[in-house]
Design a protein around this motif. Structure first.
Motif, PDB file in Angstrom:
ATOM      1  N   PHE A 100       0.802  -1.222   0.000  1.00  0.00           N
ATOM      2  CA  PHE A 100       0.000   0.000   0.000  1.00  0.00           C
ATOM      3  C   PHE A 100       0.842   1.282   0.000  1.00  0.00           C
ATOM      4  CE2 PHE A 100      -2.664   3.269   2.050  1.00  0.00           C
ATOM      5  CZ  PHE A 100      -3.516   3.456   0.980  1.00  0.00           C
ATOM      6  N   PRO A 101       1.910   1.371   0.808  1.00  0.00           N
ATOM      7  CA  PRO A 101       2.709   2.618   0.753  1.00  0.00           C
ATOM      8  C   PRO A 101       3.282   2.861  -0.649  1.00  0.00           C
ATOM      9  CG  PRO A 101       3.296   1.294   2.673  1.00  0.00           C
ATOM     10  CD  PRO A 101       2.395   0.440   1.839  1.00  0.00           C
ATOM     11  N   ASP A 102       3.637   1.791  -1.362  1.00  0.00           N
ATOM     12  CA  ASP A 102       4.146   1.965  -2.741  1.00  0.00           C
ATOM     13  C   ASP A 102       3.022   2.481  -3.644  1.00  0.00           C
ATOM     14  OD1 ASP A 102       6.306   0.606  -1.662  1.00  0.00           O
ATOM     15  OD2 ASP A 102       5.639  -1.342  -2.440  1.00  0.00           O
ATOM     16  N   LEU A 103       1.831   1.898  -3.463  1.00  0.00           N
ATOM     17  CA  LEU A 103       0.692   2.331  -4.279  1.00  0.00           C
ATOM     18  C   LEU A 103       0.382   3.803  -4.017  1.00  0.00           C
ATOM     19  CD1 LEU A 103      -2.610   0.532  -4.970  1.00  0.00           C
ATOM     20  CD2 LEU A 103      -2.724   2.676  -3.762  1.00  0.00           C
ATOM     21  N   ARG A 104       0.402   4.194  -2.720  1.00  0.00           N
ATOM     22  CA  ARG A 104       0.087   5.580  -2.379  1.00  0.00           C
ATOM     23  C   ARG A 104       1.075   6.546  -3.030  1.00  0.00           C
ATOM     24  NH1 ARG A 104      -0.860   6.355   3.805  1.00  0.00           N
ATOM     25  NH2 ARG A 104       1.381   6.163   3.748  1.00  0.00           N
ATOM     26  N   ARG A 105       2.335   6.109  -3.113  1.00  0.00           N
ATOM     27  CA  ARG A 105       3.346   6.969  -3.750  1.00  0.00           C
ATOM     28  C   ARG A 105       3.084   7.136  -5.250  1.00  0.00           C
ATOM     29  NH1 ARG A 105       6.968   5.042   0.113  1.00  0.00           N
ATOM     30  NH2 ARG A 105       7.364   3.106  -0.997  1.00  0.00           N
ATOM     31  N   GLU A 106       2.342   6.200  -5.854  1.00  0.00           N
ATOM     32  CA  GLU A 106       2.078   6.263  -7.300  1.00  0.00           C
ATOM     33  C   GLU A 106       0.712   6.838  -7.622  1.00  0.00           C
ATOM     34  OE1 GLU A 106       4.016   5.901  -9.740  1.00  0.00           O
ATOM     35  OE2 GLU A 106       5.736   5.114  -8.663  1.00  0.00           O
ATOM     36  N   PRO A 160      -6.136  -5.395  -6.578  1.00  0.00           N
ATOM     37  CA  PRO A 160      -4.709  -5.679  -6.415  1.00  0.00           C
ATOM     38  C   PRO A 160      -4.323  -5.872  -4.947  1.00  0.00           C
ATOM     39  CG  PRO A 160      -5.055  -3.499  -7.402  1.00  0.00           C
ATOM     40  CD  PRO A 160      -6.400  -4.089  -7.187  1.00  0.00           C
ATOM     41  N   SER A 161      -3.313  -6.691  -4.710  1.00  0.00           N
ATOM     42  CA  SER A 161      -2.909  -7.023  -3.335  1.00  0.00           C
ATOM     43  C   SER A 161      -2.459  -5.786  -2.563  1.00  0.00           C
ATOM     44  CB  SER A 161      -1.790  -8.065  -3.351  1.00  0.00           C
ATOM     45  OG  SER A 161      -0.656  -7.550  -4.016  1.00  0.00           O
ATOM     46  N   SER A 162      -1.971  -4.765  -3.270  1.00  0.00           N
ATOM     47  CA  SER A 162      -1.504  -3.565  -2.566  1.00  0.00           C
ATOM     48  C   SER A 162      -2.654  -2.840  -1.865  1.00  0.00           C
ATOM     49  CB  SER A 162      -0.807  -2.617  -3.546  1.00  0.00           C
ATOM     50  OG  SER A 162      -1.636  -2.392  -4.659  1.00  0.00           O
ATOM     51  N   LEU A 163      -3.902  -3.111  -2.280  1.00  0.00           N
ATOM     52  CA  LEU A 163      -5.059  -2.473  -1.642  1.00  0.00           C
ATOM     53  C   LEU A 163      -5.535  -3.247  -0.421  1.00  0.00           C
ATOM     54  CD1 LEU A 163      -7.432  -1.340  -4.558  1.00  0.00           C
ATOM     55  CD2 LEU A 163      -6.248   0.111  -2.920  1.00  0.00           C
ATOM     56  N   ALA A 164      -5.047  -4.470  -0.228  1.00  0.00           N
ATOM     57  CA  ALA A 164      -5.577  -5.361   0.810  1.00  0.00           C
ATOM     58  C   ALA A 164      -5.652  -4.698   2.193  1.00  0.00           C
ATOM     59  CB  ALA A 164      -4.770  -6.656   0.867  1.00  0.00           C
ATOM     60  N   PRO A 165      -4.606  -3.990   2.647  1.00  0.00           N
ATOM     61  CA  PRO A 165      -4.668  -3.469   4.014  1.00  0.00           C
ATOM     62  C   PRO A 165      -5.756  -2.430   4.236  1.00  0.00           C
ATOM     63  CG  PRO A 165      -2.432  -3.348   3.133  1.00  0.00           C
ATOM     64  CD  PRO A 165      -3.329  -3.716   2.005  1.00  0.00           C
ATOM     65  N   ASN A 192     -15.898   1.306  11.635  1.00  0.00           N
ATOM     66  CA  ASN A 192     -14.777   1.100  12.563  1.00  0.00           C
ATOM     67  C   ASN A 192     -13.705   0.195  11.960  1.00  0.00           C
ATOM     68  OD1 ASN A 192     -16.129   2.635  14.487  1.00  0.00           O
ATOM     69  ND2 ASN A 192     -17.293   0.826  15.113  1.00  0.00           N
ATOM     70  N   GLY A 193     -13.634   0.176  10.648  1.00  0.00           N
ATOM     71  CA  GLY A 193     -12.712  -0.752   9.984  1.00  0.00           C
ATOM     72  C   GLY A 193     -11.252  -0.387  10.126  1.00  0.00           C
ATOM     73  N   ARG A 194     -10.964   0.830  10.648  1.00  0.00           N
ATOM     74  CA  ARG A 194      -9.556   1.205  10.744  1.00  0.00           C
ATOM     75  C   ARG A 194      -8.784   0.244  11.633  1.00  0.00           C
ATOM     76  NH1 ARG A 194      -8.703   5.833   8.202  1.00  0.00           N
ATOM     77  NH2 ARG A 194     -10.607   6.960   7.873  1.00  0.00           N
ATOM     78  N   LEU A 195      -9.395  -0.098  12.787  1.00  0.00           N
ATOM     79  CA  LEU A 195      -8.724  -1.000  13.715  1.00  0.00           C
ATOM     80  C   LEU A 195      -8.555  -2.372  13.069  1.00  0.00           C
ATOM     81  CD1 LEU A 195      -7.632  -1.599  16.506  1.00  0.00           C
ATOM     82  CD2 LEU A 195      -9.954  -2.137  17.239  1.00  0.00           C
ATOM     83  N   LEU A 196      -9.669  -2.833  12.448  1.00  0.00           N
ATOM     84  CA  LEU A 196      -9.596  -4.137  11.779  1.00  0.00           C
ATOM     85  C   LEU A 196      -8.561  -4.114  10.666  1.00  0.00           C
ATOM     86  CD1 LEU A 196     -13.327  -5.078  11.511  1.00  0.00           C
ATOM     87  CD2 LEU A 196     -11.550  -6.421  12.617  1.00  0.00           C
ATOM     88  N   GLY A 197      -8.507  -2.958   9.975  1.00  0.00           N
ATOM     89  CA  GLY A 197      -7.546  -2.833   8.884  1.00  0.00           C
ATOM     90  C   GLY A 197      -6.134  -2.991   9.388  1.00  0.00           C
ATOM     91  N   ALA A 198      -5.872  -2.366  10.552  1.00  0.00           N
ATOM     92  CA  ALA A 198      -4.533  -2.462  11.122  1.00  0.00           C
ATOM     93  C   ALA A 198      -4.231  -3.919  11.470  1.00  0.00           C
ATOM     94  CB  ALA A 198      -4.439  -1.605  12.373  1.00  0.00           C
ATOM     95  N   LEU A 199      -5.221  -4.607  12.048  1.00  0.00           N
ATOM     96  CA  LEU A 199      -4.999  -6.015  12.393  1.00  0.00           C
ATOM     97  C   LEU A 199      -4.834  -6.856  11.131  1.00  0.00           C
ATOM     98  CD1 LEU A 199      -7.591  -6.477  15.255  1.00  0.00           C
ATOM     99  CD2 LEU A 199      -5.109  -6.450  15.444  1.00  0.00           C
ATOM    100  N   ALA A 200      -5.722  -6.573  10.167  1.00  0.00           N
ATOM    101  CA  ALA A 200      -5.694  -7.378   8.943  1.00  0.00           C
ATOM    102  C   ALA A 200      -4.343  -7.291   8.265  1.00  0.00           C
ATOM    103  CB  ALA A 200      -6.782  -6.906   7.991  1.00  0.00           C
ATOM    104  N   SER A 201      -3.761  -6.065   8.273  1.00  0.00           N
ATOM    105  CA  SER A 201      -2.484  -5.935   7.584  1.00  0.00           C
ATOM    106  C   SER A 201      -1.398  -6.700   8.320  1.00  0.00           C
ATOM    107  CB  SER A 201      -2.104  -4.467   7.417  1.00  0.00           C
ATOM    108  OG  SER A 201      -1.977  -3.891   8.682  1.00  0.00           O
TER     109      SER A 201
END
Ligand code: FAD
Ligand code: SF4
Length: 571
Positions: A58-64, A359-364, A373-382
């Motif tokens: 995801f950080p790579d995707l965000r940079r693009e 794409p897998s880069s979006l997974a987190p 409240n998905g932010r917390l889950l997102g952090a766990l999921a990643s």
């Protein structure tokens, strides 16, 4: 690995032909002109990505990511994913050497014959016999194939369960992917698809037949010079028959001592629907006589992405990437199957629905988008790669494509292109397609999510990845911006209505005078091949366009510029 592009400071002052943009139209034009022996320069605003360099996390995707709107411009100016936030509609296009081919799903379909029978096209399109030849050449070079294991993928099976709700059955979709190791049309060895699903993030395997692996290396092999971070601003006539192409000095990556312009005898504008229309709108305001139709006829191709969430049976529609982020999961190429809903009475009601992969880069960030409240889950999921196992294993992605009225208008505002299409969300296509997708989601036991980004800055506007039109074809300048050969009409007062500007062409998705009702890459490539056949006849050029497929055994192992020593193509 050898790169195709060179730095802008090596740009010469004059070329026989300059091609602006390196998507489907530009790559075909560059290859064919170079094969004809012309001295060709390709000017591309984006960067070059070789296999293995596409964003994997995801950080790579965000940079693009580049996001631009009326009062907003954030992210990388030459980022790979170019999102235009509009008041009426959002648009996503690719920015890089290879244009949209770098990030598209690769579905390659020929439109229903009724599309070309429409009066919107000049008669020659169907009457001169070159349309079929264009499609044959395009097919030989982009090589659509159906995954022989399509029906084994859980996302295909999920579409099968869902489509019973509409009385339909899915079929394998033709995609521009090598499912077996092969030597491609440019003579480049490509490995087999790993079915990692990351096609829309960028293929890090080298199995997707992008333009960077096909037409563009072919152009370079025949002498074309390719320049990246070269954004064209406008163009105009100079010294009688020559064209002067003006580079944008404010574009990212440009150095103070880089050239500010280049001249050419022939210019092919191939900067895509937004880019080519923008350059011509600027050229017109600088005094070039162009049809009043410029900017009109924008179509979103009835294109919709939506989701089914909550299915109990795994769909596995999130890419795993390469190298794979989770072991033992083959999701399939971005699109493996599709349902074709044909309306024999009314073309506009026909619809194709494809199952897609994110794409897998979006997974987190998926939990952030889909769950309160998905932010917390997102952090766990990643942390635990949970999106591949928990509720997100049941996430279903639908790509739908149909027809709209092509009533959008592209205009210049403060020197930048904007789409104006008031009331677009009331177009009948959206109601029809959402109803079909809602039925499909219910058929799969999922809830329909039309727009997970509605609560963000994206709002509820429709979005498209298939922008078409703006420089549409017509019989004469009152009906279109270019003729059937993609030559730009000369709108000088008093000139004959079909007179053209000598040596100025537009060859890309912007020349479509209506929606296609299928994913556009094959049609854009076919019409580009057709335009090049006309150009060759009109200008006395001779080029061979047969693929360089004759593998001789001297085979490079990785994709790139290294070619097999096959016999040069001949036609
Ligand atoms: C996520 C996604 C998925 C898609 N999936 C599919 C699919 O499965 N099948 C399908 O058929 N289509 C698909 N498409 C659409 C398809 O990729 C496009 O229709 C196609 O790429 C358009 O081709 P083009 O030649 O018109 O222009 P583009 O491919 O857009 O190329 C234009 C090029 O010009 C460059 N450019 C723009 N402005 C300038 C300038 N001022 N100076 C220099 N260079 C410039 C751009 O950077 C770009 O490289 C998808 C698109 C996206 C974004
Ligand atoms: S599924 Fe993976 S390997 Fe296959 S074409 Fe798509 S990105 Fe490339």
């Amino acid at each position: 690995m050898t790169r195709l592009a060179r730095s802008l400071d090596r740009l010469k002052r004059h070329y026989d032909a300059v091609v602006v943009g390196s998507g489907y139209g530009g790559a075909v034009a560059a290859s064919r002109l170079a094969r004809a022996g012309a001295r060709v320069a390709v000017l591309e605003r984006g960067r070059e990505f070789v296999t293995g360099e596409f964003p994997a996390r995801f950080p790579d995707l965000r940079r693009e990511l580049q996001l631009t709107g009326k009062r907003l411009s954030i992210g990388a100016p030459a980022g790979l994913y170019d999102v235009r936030l509009g008041e009426d509609m959002h648009i996503l296009v690719g920015c890089g050497l290879g244009g949209g081919s770098l990030i598209n799903a690769g579905v390659a379909l020929r439109p229903d014959a009724r599309v070309f029978a429409d009066d919107a096209w000049p008669d020659e399109i169907t009457h001169d016999g070159l349309l079929n030849e264009g499609f044959a050449r395009a097919t030989a070079w982009v090589r659509p194939a159906r995954d022989p294991h399509a029906a084994d993928h859980s996302k295909f099976q999920a579409l099968k369960r869902a489509s019973t709700a509409l009385g339909q059955r899915p079929v394998a979709a033709p995609v521009v992917v090598a499912f077996e190791e092969t030597v491609n049309a440019a003579g480049i060895r490509q490995p087999a698809c790993t079915r990692c699903g990351d096609c829309c993030g960028g293929c890090n395997v080298g199995a997707k037949n992008t333009l960077a692996l096909t037409y563009l290396p072919d152009a370079v092999a025949h002498g074309a010079e390719v320049f990246t971070l070269a954004r064209v601003r406008s163009l105009g006539k100079c010294n009688g028959s020559r064209w002067r192409i003006e580079l944008d000095q404010s574009a990212g990556g440009v150095h103070a001592d880089d050239p500010t312009s280049v001249t050419a005898d022939l210019v092919v504008l191939a900067a895509g629907t937004l880019g080519s229309t923008e350059i011509l709108l600027r050229a017109r305001s600088d005094g070039l006589a162009i049809s009043d139709r410029l900017g009109h006829g924008f179509s979103a191709n009835g294109d919709i992405i939506a989701f089914g969430y909550g299915a109990k049976i795994p769909v596995n529609a999130i890419g795993v990437g390469h190298p794979a982020k989770v072991a033992g999961l083959q999701v399939g190429a971005c699109v493996s199957g599709q349902v074709e809903i044909l309306d024999r009475e009314e073309l506009e009601r026909s619809l194709t629905v494809q199952e897609g992969v994110l794409p897998s880069s979006l997974a987190p960030i998926l939990p952030v988008l889909f769950i309160p409240n998905g932010r917390l889950l997102g952090a766990l999921a990643s942390l635990v790669s949970g999106v591949y196992r928990g509720p997100f294993a049941g996430l279903q992605t639908f790509f739908a494509v149909s027809h709209d009225s092509a009533a959008g208008r592209l205009v210049l505002e403060e020197d930048h292109i904007q789409l104006s299409w008031p009331g677009v969300s009331e177009e009948p296509v959206y109601g029809r397609v959402h109803a079909a997708l809602e039925a499909l989601a219910a058929g799969a036991g999922a809830s329909y999510v039309a727009n997970p980004l509605a609560g963000t800055m994206m709002g509820r506007q429709p979005a498209t990845a298939h922008p078409l039109g703006g420089c549409g074809m017509g019989r004469e300048r009152g009906a279109g911006v270019v003729n059937h050969k993609c030559q730009v009409f000369d709108a000088t007062p008093g000139a004959e209505a079909d007179r053209v500007h000598e040596g100025l062409y537009v060859i890309d998705g912007s020349v479509m005078p209506r929606s296609l009702g299928v994913n556009p890459l094959l049609t854009i490539t076919a019409l580009a091949e057709r335009a090049m056949l006309h150009m060759a006849r009109d200008r006395g050029l001779a080029f061979h366009a047969a693929p360089r497929t004759c593998a001789t055994g001297a085979s490079p192992a990785t994709p790139g510029l290294a070619r097999d020593a096959g016999a040069p193509g001949a036609c």
